[in-house]
Every structure is written in structure tokens, then in C-alpha cells.
Design an enzyme around this catalytic site. Structure first.
Site, short mmCIF file in Angstrom:
data_model
loop_
_atom_site.label_atom_id
_atom_site.label_comp_id
_atom_site.label_asym_id
_atom_site.label_seq_id
_atom_site.Cartn_x
_atom_site.Cartn_y
_atom_site.Cartn_z
N CYS A 276 0.88 -1.18 0.00
CA CYS A 276 0.00 0.00 0.00
C CYS A 276 0.92 1.22 0.00
O CYS A 276 1.02 1.94 1.00
CB CYS A 276 -0.91 0.01 1.22
SG CYS A 276 -1.78 -1.54 1.52
N ALA A 277 1.59 1.46 -1.10
CA ALA A 277 2.79 2.31 -1.10
C ALA A 277 2.53 3.80 -1.09
O ALA A 277 3.41 4.58 -0.71
CB ALA A 277 3.68 1.96 -2.29
N PRO A 279 1.66 7.58 -0.16
CA PRO A 279 2.26 8.42 -1.22
C PRO A 279 3.73 8.17 -1.48
O PRO A 279 4.34 8.87 -2.28
CB PRO A 279 2.04 9.84 -0.69
CG PRO A 279 2.11 9.69 0.80
CD PRO A 279 1.49 8.34 1.10
N GLY A 280 4.37 7.21 -0.77
CA GLY A 280 5.71 6.82 -1.17
C GLY A 280 6.83 7.02 -0.18
O GLY A 280 7.96 6.63 -0.46
N GLY A 281 6.57 7.60 0.98
CA GLY A 281 7.64 7.85 1.93
C GLY A 281 8.31 6.58 2.43
O GLY A 281 9.54 6.47 2.45
N LYS A 282 7.50 5.59 2.84
CA LYS A 282 8.08 4.35 3.34
C LYS A 282 8.74 3.58 2.20
O LYS A 282 9.79 2.94 2.39
CB LYS A 282 7.01 3.51 4.02
CG LYS A 282 6.42 4.15 5.28
CD LYS A 282 5.41 3.23 5.93
CE LYS A 282 4.75 3.91 7.14
NZ LYS A 282 3.84 5.01 6.73
N GLU A 301 0.42 0.30 -5.57
CA GLU A 301 -0.53 1.33 -5.15
C GLU A 301 -1.73 1.28 -6.09
O GLU A 301 -1.58 1.32 -7.31
CB GLU A 301 0.12 2.71 -5.18
CG GLU A 301 -0.84 3.87 -4.98
CD GLU A 301 -1.68 3.76 -3.71
OE1 GLU A 301 -2.91 3.94 -3.81
OE2 GLU A 301 -1.11 3.47 -2.65
N ASP A 348 1.21 -1.29 5.04
CA ASP A 348 0.88 -0.05 5.75
C ASP A 348 -0.55 0.27 5.36
O ASP A 348 -0.82 1.04 4.44
CB ASP A 348 1.85 1.06 5.34
CG ASP A 348 1.55 2.38 6.02
OD1 ASP A 348 0.94 2.35 7.10
OD2 ASP A 348 1.91 3.43 5.48
N CYS A 401 -1.52 3.67 11.02
CA CYS A 401 -1.38 4.91 11.79
C CYS A 401 -2.65 5.15 12.58
O CYS A 401 -3.24 6.22 12.58
CB CYS A 401 -1.04 6.11 10.89
SG CYS A 401 -2.25 6.45 9.61
#
Length: 465
Positions: A276-277, A279-282, A301, A348, A401
Site C-alpha cells: 500500500c505504497a 504516497p511513497g515515503g516508506k 498502489e 501499511d 497509523c
């Protein structure tokens, strides 16, 4: 002919203050277009041409007003002789802005009232201005603590009264207070709700192999070896951030990526998936870690726009994507990836976001209890999909989160309960230095804003046998 010279004329309207006008525009965008406060603010600030000082004022005014909306509505309801639902929404936005200036900012009373009245006159005419003036003068009779004591129930009367009191005092919907009260450790609900209303400082991450932490201004983070807390300024002006070698990322999110990458693994360790990528930070941090080991990350995604954000996050200025196998626009519950072909998977999962209310002030007002069941069903499907993808001996890190039990321990327990090929392992040793982080299931971890200074991230490590 009558002499017109002595006829009294209404005073000329004063121009509305640009910073307050910008804050009001953000409130309107959040209310009418489902905008996100943190995304709407930079564009609105630029459109109004605000300097650094005014931009800071507008940011605190807009985000603070949205954050404390529940408290202010309870106060306004005591000052208006009709239900708030019958007050024009544009006027209600103005009244909330005035309340925040009067009750939570260092703005003199006369300036808070007169500037808001000027804004009301410019937006709604003289009638709206008179109404705003009268209501805000009533609000100004007391400070915030005195108002809360008047409009919130006596917390000692009963548990329900205490929960209602906390909901008004800390500006959270009552249903959210109930869920967080169940999840919070050691009767910490008051401290947790208070922490949700403290704007977080910007945290940066140096992507290893591409950026050294010493390149980033700020104070080192407590737990992540790659993070710094920025004391101020625009992070996009930092060279390493502008070049994509570093990024803005909460320390809790950094710890999620680091925990997955640090999990012990026997045998092959080449193919990682962020399911579940967006917006890409992880994904960007995982890719940097994977590249150092000769591994690669496949980022999945579902939504086209968010997949584009992932591509941007993992791509250098020169167009290179170190540590990235690819970015796949696909449904994470049914990804076109061979079963048993992956070594590490991050889930995530989409969630209520109730652990990130510090940085997403509007989320508490957008979510409803009905959202929870839909999200839980999705979370279970995503975790089951990840467990099918990973090879025997491989690992899955499930994260949200949100600290809500239905989205954390209950999802994990229900997913693995019907499987004999999955073991829940202890994730806490992968979080060195982190204490007071026991999750709802043995071996799981729960971070907290009031304890760890991070978003309330939940982590569970599962191994396929």
C-alpha cells in the site's frame, strides 16, 4: 435641493487582513472540497503572497481552528440564541477563526474581534459583520479554561460525563474519545488527546546510501538513526530534500520501514514489496535500505494519482530509481505477483488515521464510526494477501497509523487465527531504545504521540512457515 454635505455616510470598509483571509480560504476548502489542511495551506499562502511571518500566522490560525473546532462549537452554541446548524456555514467559519484568536493565540482581544469583523464585512456584508461582532464579544468574556468549565459536563459525575468532558475539552468527537480510551495505556487518555492538539514539528529522513544525516539541519530524532527534527523553515529548500535524497517523514513511519528491513531472515533476501505504497515515503526509505543489500522494492498502489506520488518519491533528480524493482498500479488485495515469491512485505494499511490527528487536523471531523467496519474488512484482506505473497520463512510487517484495537490487534488475530502457516513474532527488539510500546497482542508494538513523540503507529511482525 437638500444639502448633501452634512449627511452622514457609513465608514469606509477596512480591507480584510491577508493572513486571516488566507486562513478563511483554507477553512472553506477543507469544508467544501474535502481538502487536506497541510496540502491546501502552501497553495493558499502562495496565492495570497504572504511573507514568512504572515504565512506562519495563517498556518496556525487555519490548522488550529480546524483542530479545536469541537471546543469552539460548544462555546459558540452557548453564545448564540439558535442552533449552530442554522448559522450560515461561511459565518460559522468566521466565528471559529475569531474564537481561535481570542482563546488560543496571543492576539489582543480588540484586534481579534475587529479583524474578524472586517473579514466578515468583506465576505458577508454589514449584517454578517454585526452578528460576528456581537457573538465574539460574548466569547471574549471568558478565557478557554473558564469556557470549558462552563460548557463541558462535570467529569466527576460519571464515566459518560468524563468522556463528554474530554471530548469538548480536547475537541475530539465522542466516538473517537471512546475508541482511544480503550486503546490508550495506563489511563493516559487525557494526555493522548492533549498531544493530538499539539502541532508536530517537521521531521526529515536521510535516505541511507543517498544522503548522510549530517547533511540535514535539525536535531537528531530519538529512535531513528536517519531522522532529524527541523526547527523551522521550508524543508523543500534543503538541497537533499529537493534532490530526493531525503524526505519529510514522521519518525514513527521511519521506524515501520526500519523494523521490516531489520527483521532476521534466512536464505534469499532480494524481493521486497510495499503493498500500500502511496504516497511513497516508506517505499523510498525501504528502497534506499534494499539497495544497500542488493535487494529491490516493488511498490504497489491502487490509485493512479498516488502511484504517481510514489514514482516521484523513489526517483532521483537524474531519473534513477535505486533499489526499486518497479511501481505497480494495482489492487493490493489481488496484486499480479506470484504467490510465495516475495521475501519481505510491508502492509501499511489504509485506516482511520486516528493516530495521526496532530498533522491531519481535519481527519477527526471527516471520519465516522461507519468507516471502521469497511476499513477493517479491507485491512484483513490486505494482510491475508501479503501472507500469501511471502515465501516460507519470509516476513510481513503489518502497520497502521491508528491505535484503534479493531484496526490493530483484532485484524492480526482474526487473520492469522484461521491459518497454521503463520507465526506472530516479537517486533519490539527491532525498535531499539523504544520503551512503553507494548501493543494489544504479545509481541506487537504501539507508538504514541504523548509518549514517543511520533504518530500512533501500530506494528506487528508475522513470519510465514
Amino acid at each position: 435641493m437638500p444639502d448633501q454635505r452634512n449627511r452622514r455616510r457609513p465608514p469606509a470598509a477596512r480591507p480584510a487582513d491577508p493572513a486571516r483571509s488566507a486562513a478563511l480560504e483554507v477553512l472553506r476548502l477543507v469544508r467544501t472540497e474535502d481538502a487536506y489542511t497541510n496540502l491546501a495551506l502552501p497553495a493558499v499562502v502562495a496565492r495570497h503572497g504572504l511573507d514568512t511571518r504572515d504565512a506562519g500566522f495563517a498556518t496556525e490560525l487555519a490548522a488550529g481552528t480546524i483542530r479545536r473546532q469541537g471546543t469552539y462549537d460548544a462555546i459558540l452554541a452557548a453564545c448564540i440564541d439558535r442552533p449552530l446548524r442554522k448559522v450560515e456555514l461561511a459565518i460559522l467559519d468566521l466565528l471559529r477563526l475569531g474564537c481561535h484568536q481570542l482563546l488560543a493565540m496571543r492576539v489582543p482581544t480588540h484586534a481579534a474581534i475587529s479583524s474578524t469583523v472586517d473579514l466578515a464585512r468583506a465576505k458577508s456584508g454589514q449584517g454578517g459583520a454585526g452578528f460576528v461582532n456581537a457573538v465574539l464579544r460574548s466569547v471574549a468574556r471568558r478565557d478557554l479554561d473558564a469556557w470549558v468549565a462552563e460548557v463541558a459536563p462535570d467529569p466527576s459525575a460519571s464515566r459518560d460525563a468524563r468522556m463528554d468532558h474530554l471530548a469538548i475539552k480536547h475537541s475530539h468527537p465522542r466516538w473517537v474519545v471512546d475508541l482511544l480510551d480503550v486503546a490508550a495505556p495506563d489511563d493516559d487518555i487525557d494526555a493522548l488527546l492533549a498531544a493530538d492538539n499539539v502541532p508536530p514539528k517537521v521531521t526529515l529522513v536521510a535516505r541511507p546510501g543517498r544522503c548522510e544525516v549530517s547533511e540535514l539541519p535539525g536535531t537528531p530524532t530519538t529512535f531513528s538513526p536517519y531522522g532529524v527534527v527541523l526547527e523551522g523553515g521550508d524543508p523543500s529548500r534543503i538541497p537533499a530534500v529537493a534532490e530526493g535524497r531525503a524526505g519529510v517523514q514522521d519518525e514513527g513511519s521511519q521506524l515501520v520501514a526500519l523494523a521490516l528491513a531489520s527483521a532476521p531472515l534466512e536464505g534469499r533476501d532480494e524481493r521486497w514489496v510495499d503493498l500500500c505504497a502511496g504516497p511513497g515515503g516508506k517505499a523510498a526509505l525501504l528502497a534506499a535500505l534494499a539497495a544497500q543489500r542488493g535487494a529491490g522494492v516493488l511498490a504497489v498502489e491502487q490509485h493512479v494519482h498516488r502511484a504517481g506520488l510514489v514514482r516521484r518519491a523513489v526517483t532521483d533528480l537524474d531519473g534513477a530509481t535505486p533499489g526499486v524493482i518497479g511501481v505497480l498500479t494495482a489492487d493490493g488485495t489481488q496484486p499480479p505477483i506470484a504467490a510465495g515469491s516475495v521475501d519481505r512485505v510491508l502492509v501499511d494499511a489504509p485506516c482511520t488515521g486516528l493516530g495521526a490527528l496532530r498533522r491531519r487536523p481535519e481527519a477527526r471531523w471527516r471520519r465516522s464510526p461507519d468507516d471502521l467496519l469497511t476499513l477493517v474488512l479491507l485491512q484483513r484482506r490486505l494482510l491475508a494477501s501479503a501472507l500469501d505473497l511471502v515465501r516460507p520463512g519470509g516476513v510481513v510487517l503489518y502497520a497502521t497509523c491508528s491505535p484503534v484495537r479493531a484496526e490493530t490487534g483484532e485484524v492480526v488475530a482474526s487473520t492469522i487465527g484461521g491459518r497454521d502457516d503463520v507465526t506472530l513474532e516479537d517486533v519490539r527488539p527491532l525498535l531499539p531504545g523504544v520503551t512503553r510500546a507494548d501493543g494489544p497482542l504479545p509481541g506487537t508494538a504501539q507508538l504514541w504521540p504523548h509518549v514517543h513523540g511520533t504518530d500512533a503507529m501500530f506494528l506487528a511482525l508475522l513470519r510465514r512457515s
